[in-house]
Enzyme design. Structure first.
Site, PDB file in Angstrom:
ATOM      1  CG  ASP A 190      47.694  13.085  38.803  1.00 34.06           C
ATOM      2  OD1 ASP A 190      46.759  12.939  39.606  1.00 34.06           O
ATOM      3  OD2 ASP A 190      47.578  13.649  37.711  1.00 34.06           O
ATOM      4  CB  SER A 205      29.777   9.190  37.878  1.00 30.63           C
ATOM      5  OG  SER A 205      31.119   8.880  37.581  1.00 30.63           O
ATOM      6  CG  HIS A 256      45.295  10.035  36.825  1.00 32.46           C
ATOM      7  ND1 HIS A 256      45.039  11.391  36.748  1.00 32.46           N
ATOM      8  CD2 HIS A 256      45.895   9.694  35.661  1.00 32.46           C
ATOM      9  CE1 HIS A 256      45.488  11.841  35.589  1.00 32.46           C
ATOM     10  NE2 HIS A 256      46.011  10.840  34.912  1.00 32.46           N
ATOM     11  CG  LEU A 286      48.126  20.853  45.078  1.00 35.52           C
ATOM     12  CD1 LEU A 286      48.232  19.643  44.154  1.00 35.52           C
ATOM     13  CD2 LEU A 286      49.286  21.808  44.802  1.00 35.52           C
ATOM     14  CB  ILE A 287      45.049  17.876  48.920  1.00 34.26           C
ATOM     15  CG1 ILE A 287      43.915  17.231  48.119  1.00 34.26           C
ATOM     16  CG2 ILE A 287      44.852  17.649  50.408  1.00 34.26           C
ATOM     17  CD1 ILE A 287      42.542  17.795  48.379  1.00 34.26           C
ATOM     18  CG  ASN A 328      43.227  11.565  42.933  1.00 34.43           C
ATOM     19  OD1 ASN A 328      42.030  11.835  42.795  1.00 34.43           O
ATOM     20  ND2 ASN A 328      44.131  11.903  42.036  1.00 34.43           N
TER      21      ASN A 328
END
Ligand code: GRF
Length: 196
Positions: A151, A19, A110, A93-94, A108
């Protein structure tokens, strides 16, 4: 800075329904300075792939083995002239080499107020359940830069909303998602346009 007429090109990485990815494709559709050029998913059945096709945005599935070929992945991003990367519900994980290639240009979001309710296992409904169970009075969204730990990258933006005594995780999720859709594209727009 881009030359006039040239747009900044975003890649969106997403694993699920997408979304937020769809919201980005909508927001930057016909935008004068930024376009979504590529959607990448690690999951061949992710809803985000259909959304990309609905917006006429190219997409690729890169499952875990494909990420082992660093040169092929970087070549893919290069071939689309990608300037910045947006994670939108991306569940892997990048790798460090991608972070080094795009320093401070991987974003990102969160669905909680980091540093609370972040880290491994804290995604989707688990986050909202944990928030309610903790008795927190407020929750919200955090938009941050990505580093090599879940994060923990520098925070760019937070917005909060109240947690009501009768909230369910599902209701909270819907209200937090509205915040995500409202702010994520705007914050990325501001960062991408002001930084180069
Ligand atoms: C969002 O809640 C976002 O905060 C998190 O993953 C979720 C993605 O949802 N990182 P969607 O697929 O964009 O609906």
């Amino acid at each position: 800075m881009k030359n006039p007429g040239q747009k900044y090109r975003l890649a969106i990485l997403a694993s699920g329904g997408g979304s937020n990815a769809a919201n980005f494709m909508d927001y930057f559709y016909d935008h004068p300075k930024i376009m979504v050029s590529l959607v990448v998913s690690n999951n061949a059945s992710a809803g985000v792939l259909e959304k990309a096709s609905a917006y006429g945005v190219d997409s690729r599935v890169l499952a875990a083995p494909a990420w082992e070929d660093k040169h092929a992945v970087l070549a893919l991003f290069d071939s689309y002239g990608i300037d910045a990367i947006v994670l939108a519900g991306y569940m892997r994980l990048i790798p460090g080499w991608l972070i080094h290639k795009y320093p401070n240009k991987i974003f990102n979001i969160h669905p909680a107020l980091l540093p609370g309710f972040g880290g491994k296992g804290m995604y989707g409904i688990f986050v909202h359940r944990a928030v309610i169970q903790s008795g927190a009075k407020r929750t919200g969204i955090t938009i941050h830069l990505v580093n090599e730990r879940y994060d923990e990258g520098p925070i760019l933006f937070q917005e909060s909303i109240p947690v009501y005594p009768d909230d369910t995780p599902e209701r909270l999720a819907r209200r937090v998602q509205r915040l995500e859709h409202k702010y994520y594209p705007i914050v990325v727009e501001e960062e991408v346009c002001s930084r180069k």
